[in-house]
Every structure is written in C-alpha cells, then in structure tokens.
Design a protein around this motif. Structure first.
Motif, mmCIF file in Angstrom:
data_model
loop_
_atom_site.group_PDB
_atom_site.id
_atom_site.type_symbol
_atom_site.label_atom_id
_atom_site.label_comp_id
_atom_site.label_asym_id
_atom_site.label_seq_id
_atom_site.Cartn_x
_atom_site.Cartn_y
_atom_site.Cartn_z
ATOM 1 N N ALA A 86 0.818 -1.216 0.000
ATOM 2 C CA ALA A 86 0.000 0.000 0.000
ATOM 3 C C ALA A 86 0.850 1.263 0.000
ATOM 4 N N ALA A 87 1.970 1.226 0.691
ATOM 5 C CA ALA A 87 2.813 2.415 0.811
ATOM 6 C C ALA A 87 3.806 2.568 -0.332
ATOM 7 N N SER A 88 3.985 1.536 -1.127
ATOM 8 C CA SER A 88 5.016 1.549 -2.166
ATOM 9 C C SER A 88 4.649 2.468 -3.319
ATOM 10 N N LEU A 89 5.682 2.970 -3.996
ATOM 11 C CA LEU A 89 5.504 3.913 -5.091
ATOM 12 C C LEU A 89 5.867 3.310 -6.448
ATOM 13 N N GLY A 90 6.525 2.167 -6.466
ATOM 14 C CA GLY A 90 7.001 1.588 -7.718
ATOM 15 C C GLY A 90 5.918 0.875 -8.510
ATOM 16 N N HIS A 91 6.200 0.678 -9.799
ATOM 17 C CA HIS A 91 5.315 -0.124 -10.647
ATOM 18 C C HIS A 91 5.451 -1.611 -10.333
ATOM 19 N N PHE A 92 6.559 -1.984 -9.667
ATOM 20 C CA PHE A 92 6.823 -3.364 -9.303
ATOM 21 C C PHE A 92 7.207 -3.410 -7.826
ATOM 22 N N VAL A 93 6.766 -4.474 -7.154
ATOM 23 C CA VAL A 93 7.053 -4.627 -5.731
ATOM 24 C C VAL A 93 7.807 -5.940 -5.539
ATOM 25 N N ALA A 94 8.998 -5.852 -4.947
ATOM 26 C CA ALA A 94 9.813 -7.047 -4.672
ATOM 27 C C ALA A 94 9.852 -7.272 -3.166
ATOM 28 N N PHE A 95 9.942 -8.544 -2.780
ATOM 29 C CA PHE A 95 9.982 -8.912 -1.369
ATOM 30 C C PHE A 95 11.285 -9.636 -1.060
ATOM 31 N N LEU A 96 11.911 -9.222 0.040
ATOM 32 C CA LEU A 96 13.161 -9.823 0.492
ATOM 33 C C LEU A 96 13.019 -10.140 1.976
ATOM 34 N N ASP A 97 13.404 -11.349 2.386
ATOM 35 C CA ASP A 97 13.350 -11.705 3.798
ATOM 36 C C ASP A 97 14.303 -10.838 4.607
ATOM 37 N N ASP A 98 13.965 -10.617 5.877
ATOM 38 C CA ASP A 98 14.800 -9.752 6.713
ATOM 39 C C ASP A 98 16.087 -10.416 7.158
ATOM 40 N N ASP A 99 16.225 -11.726 6.915
ATOM 41 C CA ASP A 99 17.472 -12.425 7.246
ATOM 42 C C ASP A 99 18.127 -12.983 5.993
ATOM 43 N N ALA A 100 17.988 -12.233 4.902
ATOM 44 C CA ALA A 100 18.562 -12.644 3.619
ATOM 45 C C ALA A 100 19.339 -11.497 2.995
ATOM 46 N N VAL A 101 20.250 -11.846 2.104
ATOM 47 C CA VAL A 101 21.066 -10.866 1.379
ATOM 48 C C VAL A 101 20.906 -11.134 -0.113
ATOM 49 N N ALA A 102 20.572 -10.094 -0.861
ATOM 50 C CA ALA A 102 20.385 -10.227 -2.306
ATOM 51 C C ALA A 102 21.696 -10.042 -3.044
ATOM 52 N N GLU A 103 21.924 -10.873 -4.052
ATOM 53 C CA GLU A 103 23.075 -10.692 -4.930
ATOM 54 C C GLU A 103 22.892 -9.409 -5.748
ATOM 55 N N PRO A 104 23.989 -8.785 -6.221
ATOM 56 C CA PRO A 104 23.897 -7.461 -6.859
ATOM 57 C C PRO A 104 22.981 -7.369 -8.079
ATOM 58 N N ASP A 105 22.794 -8.465 -8.828
ATOM 59 C CA ASP A 105 21.965 -8.411 -10.032
ATOM 60 C C ASP A 105 20.548 -8.921 -9.800
#
Length: 337
Positions: A86-105
């Motif tokens: 609801a608060a997001s502004l993007g055309h796309f919404v991605a979800f990441l766990d709070d105990d995870a690290v995303a690779e750069p790409d």
C-alpha cells in the motif's frame, strides 16, 4: 516502456519483527542498496514491535530511499507485506526476507522478466547460508523449503511456475489491483508456529483473476538466506514440515485441492521417492549422511501429512479460517517518520 527501461521502478519490501535480527536487517537493506539496477525505495515494515520500529527509524532517519513503516494491519507477515504494498511507489514490488542478502543483479534479473506484459510475478533462487558453515549431513536438499530456500525438484533456469516463493519474489502492481493482497490468518506470525503458503494462495487467486497471467522463476535472481543453528536441528525440521501440512490444508480449502496441491503431487510422487532412493544408495556406498537423508524425507512427509489432516479438520470446523488480506492504506509521508 519495459521494466528494464523504467529502471528505478522497483519498491523493495522487507518485513521485520524482532530485534534479534538487527544485524541481518541492516545487511538485507544494504544488499538492496548495492543493486546493479537501483531500487526506487526500500520499505522496512515492522510487525507490532515498537522498540524495533523506533530503533530502525532512528537508524534510517534522513537516509534517502529507505522508509520505515509500522504494520497497519493485524500481526503477521501477510499484513506486513500488504502494508508495504500500500505504501510503495514503484510499478513493481519485490519482497526480500529480513534475514537474507540479495546478490547485486537480483533486481536486474527480475526486471528482465517483465519485458513480457503478461508476466505478473517473477521469483528467484534462494540459497541457504548455514550458521554452522555447512549443510547438516542428514538434511535433504528436497526439504530446503523448510528453511525458506529453493529445494531440489524445482525446474532450473527461467521457467513458468504455479507460484513464486514469497521471500524472494516480485510482482507487477497490477497483480494486486486484480486480486487483492496476501491472505491473513495463513502466513507466519512472529515466533508462533511457522505457517506459510500465503504466496501460493495469492498466486492461485491471481491466475484465477487473470487467466492469461504468467508467473516465472528465474534462478539467476539469487538471494542467500541465513539459517540459524536452531533451524539446523531435526526438531525444527519436523515442526516446520507439520506446519506446512496445516498451511496446505488451508490453501486447499480456499482455492480447491486441484490447484492447491497441483505441484505437491509431482513433488511427493517423483521428487521425494528419488531422494529416498538416492539417500539409500549413498548409505550403501558408505557416503556420509545417506541413511539420515532418506529417513528425514520419510519423516518429513509423515509430519506434513499429519498436519494436512489436522488442518483439514480445523478448517472444516472454522477454527483456522482466513480471508484475502486488504491492501491497507498507509500514507508514505506519515510512514516515513
């Protein structure tokens, strides 16, 4: 314009609930900041924990591109995600766990999937980061979903799927406009029994609302999910397997057993028997952990089946009913305090 051209149109939602994961949360946010395709914003949604909320607001006060929100709905991961949407502004919404690290790409590979306008969701591959430094010898790769990771049996590459996995996924905003938010009363709720499957239920509802929708997993979109010591133990393995059965019963009651268990039938009739055979073969050959992996698969199936039966009974009695979660309106200016 394609998603790749829109560039900064991804809002990344990270839901948090405990100060015990403080360093993990900071690392998760930092990994979003290192993306080769920059995110428009990172939204940290705190689940009914005033101390953590205040601490994170202090930490990110004045930091461009990071907003800290309070979960505007009932306690639980589904409501937290709905607050972020609801608060997001993007055309796309991605979800990441709070105990995870995303690779750069990570976001760049997500964006490539949306070049096709029919694509409503793109998920990625989640690898375990074991606290002990290595996979327990008895822990079968077929059950890596127990620790929130991509499991053996999912097809490799960039493939069409029934549902993406919630801790490493993205959606086109139009998907939520079509089917609403995540269901409440089914997903995780802090430290209580670790239910799940809220993303499965959402994706099935999505394809019912938009029959031409395409959902993808691109295994180049990688995150690394921390697995603490407590989750490397068989007790957690059994409890999480049982909880999965409870969750599947709720999903099947909501969307029907046909769609709700479509992928699970292949998994239980093909992937798991192959895993047992592989474990027994390794045991015969004297390879470490073979018998344990075979036994764990059998025990995991039994626990999940028991949970499914109990969950079905509860659902029929109305004990564990749930509903499609509303997208709770949260003004960005108010949430950014």
């Amino acid at each position: 314009m394609s998603a790749a051209g829109e560039g900064r149109d991804f809002s990344v939602v990270i839901c948090a609930y405990t100060e015990d994961r403080w360093e993990d949360i900071l690392e998760a946010v930092a990994s979003v900041g290192r993306q080769s395709l920059p995110a428009l914003e990172t939204l940290l949604v705190v689940d009914h924990n005033p101390a953590l909320l205040g601490r994170l607001r202090d930490r990110y006060a004045g930091e461009r591109g990071v907003r800290v929100l309070a979960n505007a709905g009932p306690r639980g991961l589904s409501s937290g995600r709905n607050t972020g949407i609801a608060a997001s502004l993007g055309h796309f919404v991605a979800f990441l766990d709070d105990d995870a690290v995303a690779e750069p790409d990570w976001l760049r590979y997500f964006a490539e999937g949306y070049d096709d306008e029919r694509v409503m969701a793109v998920g990625g591959r989640t690898l375990p980061a074991w606290a002990s430094g290595r996979r327990p010898a008895w822990f079968p790769e077929e059950f890596d979903w127990v620790v929130g990771c991509t499991y053996r049996g999912l097809p490799p590459g960039k493939v069409r799927v029934r549902n993406v996995l919630g801790g490493n996924a993205s959606f086109r905003r139009a998907a939520f406009d079509a089917c609403g938010g995540f269901a409440t009363g089914i997903g995780r709720d802090g430290d209580r029994r670790p239910l799940g499957c809220e993303e499965t239920e959402l994706c099935i509802r999505l394809t019912r609302s938009l029959p031409d929708a395409v959902l993808l997993i691109d295994d180049r979109a990688v995150i690394r999910h921390r697995v603490p010591d407590a989750r490397e133990r068989f007790r957690y393995f059994g409890g999480r397997s049982y909880a999965e059965g409870l969750s599947k019963a709720l999903v099947a009651r909501s969307v029907g057993a046909g769609k709700g268990l479509e992928s699970e039938r292949r998994y239980t009739t093909r992937v798991l028997p192959a895993g047992v055979a592989r474990g027994l073969r390794d045991a015969v050959l004297g390879r470490r952990g073979g018998a344990g992996r075979a036994g764990a698969i059998v025990a995991g199936v039994a626990a999940a089946a028991a949970g499914y039966v109990v969950g079905g009974v509860r659902a029929r009695r109305g004990v564990a009913a749930f509903s499609s979660g509303p997208i709770v309106s949260t003004a960005p200016s108010e949430a950014a305090r």
